[in-house]
Motif scaffolding. Structure first.
Motif, short mmCIF file in Angstrom:
data_model
loop_
_atom_site.label_atom_id
_atom_site.label_comp_id
_atom_site.label_asym_id
_atom_site.label_seq_id
_atom_site.Cartn_x
_atom_site.Cartn_y
_atom_site.Cartn_z
N MET B 16 0.86 -1.19 0.00
CA MET B 16 0.00 0.00 0.00
C MET B 16 0.89 1.24 0.00
SD MET B 16 -2.70 -0.96 3.01
CE MET B 16 -3.80 0.42 2.76
N VAL B 17 0.44 2.29 -0.70
CA VAL B 17 1.18 3.55 -0.68
C VAL B 17 0.62 4.46 0.43
CG1 VAL B 17 1.77 3.46 -3.12
CG2 VAL B 17 -0.30 4.67 -2.41
N ASN B 18 1.42 5.42 0.86
CA ASN B 18 0.96 6.43 1.85
C ASN B 18 0.37 5.81 3.11
OD1 ASN B 18 1.67 8.59 0.17
ND2 ASN B 18 -0.31 8.56 -0.86
N ASP B 20 -0.19 5.82 6.59
CA ASP B 20 0.04 6.89 7.57
C ASP B 20 0.16 6.29 8.97
OD1 ASP B 20 -2.77 6.97 8.84
OD2 ASP B 20 -3.20 7.18 6.70
N ASP B 22 -1.50 7.06 11.59
CA ASP B 22 -2.82 6.76 12.17
C ASP B 22 -3.19 5.32 11.84
OD1 ASP B 22 -3.08 9.86 12.09
OD2 ASP B 22 -4.91 9.24 13.11
N ARG B 23 -2.81 4.89 10.64
CA ARG B 23 -3.12 3.52 10.21
C ARG B 23 -2.20 2.53 10.94
NH1 ARG B 23 -5.74 1.72 5.63
NH2 ARG B 23 -5.47 3.50 4.27
N ASN B 76 6.18 6.35 0.60
CA ASN B 76 5.79 7.33 1.62
C ASN B 76 5.26 6.66 2.88
OD1 ASN B 76 5.61 10.02 2.46
ND2 ASN B 76 3.49 10.23 1.76
N CYS B 79 3.71 8.34 6.81
CA CYS B 79 3.39 9.76 6.70
C CYS B 79 2.39 10.17 7.78
CB CYS B 79 2.87 10.10 5.30
SG CYS B 79 1.37 9.23 4.82
N GLY B 80 2.24 11.47 7.96
CA GLY B 80 1.27 11.99 8.92
C GLY B 80 1.87 12.29 10.28
N SER B 81 1.15 11.90 11.29
CA SER B 81 1.46 12.24 12.68
C SER B 81 2.87 11.81 13.10
CB SER B 81 0.41 11.57 13.57
OG SER B 81 0.87 11.41 14.89
N PHE B 103 10.10 6.92 2.61
CA PHE B 103 9.51 7.07 3.94
C PHE B 103 9.23 8.54 4.20
CE2 PHE B 103 11.99 3.20 4.20
CZ PHE B 103 11.22 2.35 5.00
N ALA B 104 8.28 8.79 5.10
CA ALA B 104 8.09 10.17 5.58
C ALA B 104 9.19 10.46 6.60
CB ALA B 104 6.72 10.31 6.21
N ASP B 105 9.63 11.72 6.65
CA ASP B 105 10.81 12.11 7.43
C ASP B 105 10.74 11.77 8.92
OD1 ASP B 105 12.19 13.20 5.27
OD2 ASP B 105 11.32 15.20 5.55
#
Lengths: 469, 203
Positions: B16-18, B20, B22-23, B76, B79-81, B103-105
């Motif tokens: 899956m992409v993105n 987050d 929360d997931r 990614n 991502c998110g929180s 990855f998200a930073d």
């Protein structure tokens, strides 16, 4: 002649404590905001290692994520939330950190109270264990969200260990059309560059449309930089910034103020400064925006229709769109203005400031929330609430059928009882439309405060321009 | 923090992409004041139905992936929180390595603080690893941090890049705070200079 530098370069250079040959840097942190959710383990780490908070004068705590937005006098019923807030109170007492507790009028969402108190300052570095720390970039402050281990690192050392991010400029030319706000602008930007468009970068927003925005609007834009994947968002400080900060409780006063402003005027990017990435957007092309899927990049003008998976070239994205349409209960081709809503949430660190409430109240005034819709307004802080009440906005909302609540993060993430139930559809001024974000099974559509107020009246997603007088 | 040297184990595919944070771990589990015990909550909404029963179709509910040590994911990831509960829940479940095209930073950074190795690989290679991971019990992958090498179930090897300093910290289980405090004299000197140049930052 010295090499031209960006606003970010100037802040970075002036906060460098140490740089290793491999580029690993120790960066000084001027301001640290803390809240109940991401600090318990950090304070525990300090305690276990017999460490102290290095700079109490640079650290401020507030309870925001878990607080109830209904009458608080009876305390917090939900045990987990209560324990977390009690733990924050206890930790602040033990370590000597200044705390705005939930009965303090200055209490509110951490990213609303920082600027409101003048704790956030231009040219400074600011961190918080929350990704929406990007908000403070609106003041020309290098502000970023960090994890709990880094919260502990900052408490103990007043520094962060990191590598230098890259410079990314987003230049917004021209003026925003009528009915189009800072929220629409940032949603349109995320739609254009994607949720990973800013990864590894600090985005500096420039251009006429940015200069024209109020400080509150600039906070909305910077706030959602994280939804574009950026490490931080930045806007050069100007007279508007200084006017906002002057006289705020924790801002410098007298001669110090004059000295600070003189320095802050040297911060804007030099002519000829080089950016690693550069994007130009025409403000006049932007219409009021609304999201339809489960990623903030899933955004369209309100005049659009729900897209089909086949509209996307990338295989991974097609799959995620397919999943999003099922989760969101939407059919491809449906005009967005025909999507019926159940709930409205006006608030959050993105859109819970006085200007946001004024924009929503302008639409709500003299109208009624649709009979099948339940709508709530949650001010971003106690001081925003007081000001709104002085301006009579609470009465406008109450007369229209909105609930008027106590300040906090509320239904942006639903750590308190403010949540969607499965299948409920919400017009929300918050920042994330992820699956389950506002409650398990809840369906979130992100938009501006005025758009959310229009949706409340219409009972469907609506074009605010049809409601402007 | 546990040292990371060589990891051999089952890799679970999550194409899956993105994805987050929360997931990875939803809000109701953020009320803890501890770092431990969050493995049960990992990927909660995808893993359990509304009654709390496991969804049999979700990868981590199937054998052999219940014992996965490695996760292969899309672009990614994380991502998110900024919630560090995301790496804490992965770690508590038993996952110490995530391989994705990007990855998200904040998540990426949080992994290193908890002894988790996030590896960035080109999409074509991740797609191959997703296929490999789909082979179930045969999906054993070896990640050798010292050699910076991933060995697939077929014995094929690929190199990965990692920041040398982060590699050093992971391999030795080093605590950042301790390292930074070795430079305390520099921090103090910085503060002395800044206090004279920008006194308004001190209250």
């Amino acid at each position: 002649m010295a090499k031209p530098r960006t606003l970010f370069d100037k802040i970075w250079d002036s906060h460098l404590v140490d740089e290793q040959p491999d580029g690993t840097c120790i960066v000084y942190v001027d301001r640290h905001l803390t809240h109940e959710v991401t600090t318990p383990q950090a304070f525990e780490g300090l305690r276990d290692a017999h460490r102290k908070v290095r700079r109490l004068d640079a650290t401020l705590a507030v309870a925001d994520h878990n607080v109830p937005t209904t009458d608080r006098r009876g305390g917090i019923k939900e045990e987990g939330s209560r324990i977390q807030i009690e733990t924050l109170t206890e930790n602040c007492r033990e370590f000597g950190v200044e705390l705005f507790d939930m009965n303090d009028v200055r209490q509110g969402i951490v990213h609303v109270i920082g600027p409101e108190q003048g704790f956030t300052l231009p040219g400074a570095t600011l961190v918080c264990g929350d990704s929406h720390t990007a908000t403070h970039g609106a003041f020309g402050c290098y502000a970023m969200g960090i994890g709990t281990s880094d919260v502990e690192h900052v408490l103990a050392t007043q520094t962060l260990m990191m590598k230098r991010p890259k410079n990314f400029r987003i230049n917004v030319e021209g003026a925003l059309p009528i009915g189009v706000t800072a929220k629409d602008l940032v949603l349109a930007i995320i739609g254009k560059i994607g949720t990973a468009g800013g990864t590894g970068h600090v985005i500096e927003y420039t251009g006429q449309a940015i200069r024209y925005l109020s400080v509150e609007g600039r906070m909305t834009v910077c706030n959602m930089s994280i939804e574009a994947g950026a490490r931080a968002g930045l806007i050069a400080p100007d007279d508007k910034t200084f006017a906002y900060l002057e006289g705020k409780p924790k801002a410098p006063k007298g001669a110090l103020w004059e000295q600070a402003v003189a320095y802050w005027r040297t911060l804007p990017s030099d002519a000829g400064a080089v950016y690693d990435k550069d994007v130009t957007i025409k403000a006049s092309d932007i219409a009021p925006q609304v999201t339809w899927g489960n990623s903030p990049e899933d955004v369209l003008p309100i005049t659009g229709c729900v897209p089909a998976p086949a509209d996307f070239a990338d295989e991974g994205k097609r799959q995620s769109v397919e999943r999003a349409l099922v989760y969101m209960g939407l059919t491809a081709g449906t005009p967005l203005t025909q999507v019926k809503i159940d709930r409205v949430f006006i608030g959050s660190c993105t859109n819970g400031r006085i200007e946001d409430l004024r924009a929503a109240a302008t639409i709500a005034k003299g109208r009624k929330v649709a009979a099948h819709v339940s709508a709530m307004v949650v001010p971003g802080s106690g001081l925003v609430k007081v000001q709104a009440e002085e301006e009579g906005l609470d009465k406008v909302f109450l007369a229209a059928g909105f609930e008027w609540r106590e300040p906090g993060c509320s239904m942006c993430l639903g750590m308190n009882p403010d949540q969607l139930t499965a299948g409920e559809r919400c017009a929300s001024t918050s920042n994330r439309n992820f699956e389950g974000r506002q409650g398990p099974g809840g369906r979130t559509h992100l938009m501006s405060p005025a758009m959310a107020a229009a949706a409340a009246i219409a009972g469907t997603l609506a074009d605010v321009r049809d409601y402007q007088r | 923090m546990d040292k990371f040297t060589t990891l051999r184990g089952i890799a679970a595919p999550l194409a899956m992409v993105n994805v987050d944070t929360d997931r990875i771990i939803p809000k109701q589990f953020l009320k803890t004041i501890k770092r431990t015990g969050l493995g049960k909550a990992l990927f909660h909404e995808m893993r359990y139905d509304a009654t709390g029963k496991e969804r049999p179709e979700f990868v981590l509910n199937r054998e052999p992936y219940r014992k996965a040590r490695i996760l292969i994911a899309g672009e990614n990831f994380g991502c998110g929180s900024s919630r560090e509960h995301a790496p804490w829940s992965l770690l508590d479940f038993g996952i110490r390595c995530v391989i994705a095209p990007s990855f998200a930073d904040i998540f990426f950074n949080n992994c290193f603080k908890n002894g988790i190795l996030p590896i960035v690989q080109p999409k074509a290679l991740v797609d191959k690893l997703l296929d490999d991971a789909g082979c179930g019990a045969n999906a054993n992958i070896t990640v050798d941090l010292e050699k910076q090498e991933i060995t697939g179930p077929d014995g094929g090897r690929v190199h990965f890049d990692i920041d040398p300093f982060r590699k050093h910290c992971l391999m030795n289980g080093l605590d950042d705070i301790g390292l930074t405090l070795q430079k305390e004299a520099k921090i103090t000197a910085f503060e002395t200079r800044q206090r004279s140049e920008q006194p308004w930052l001190y209250r």
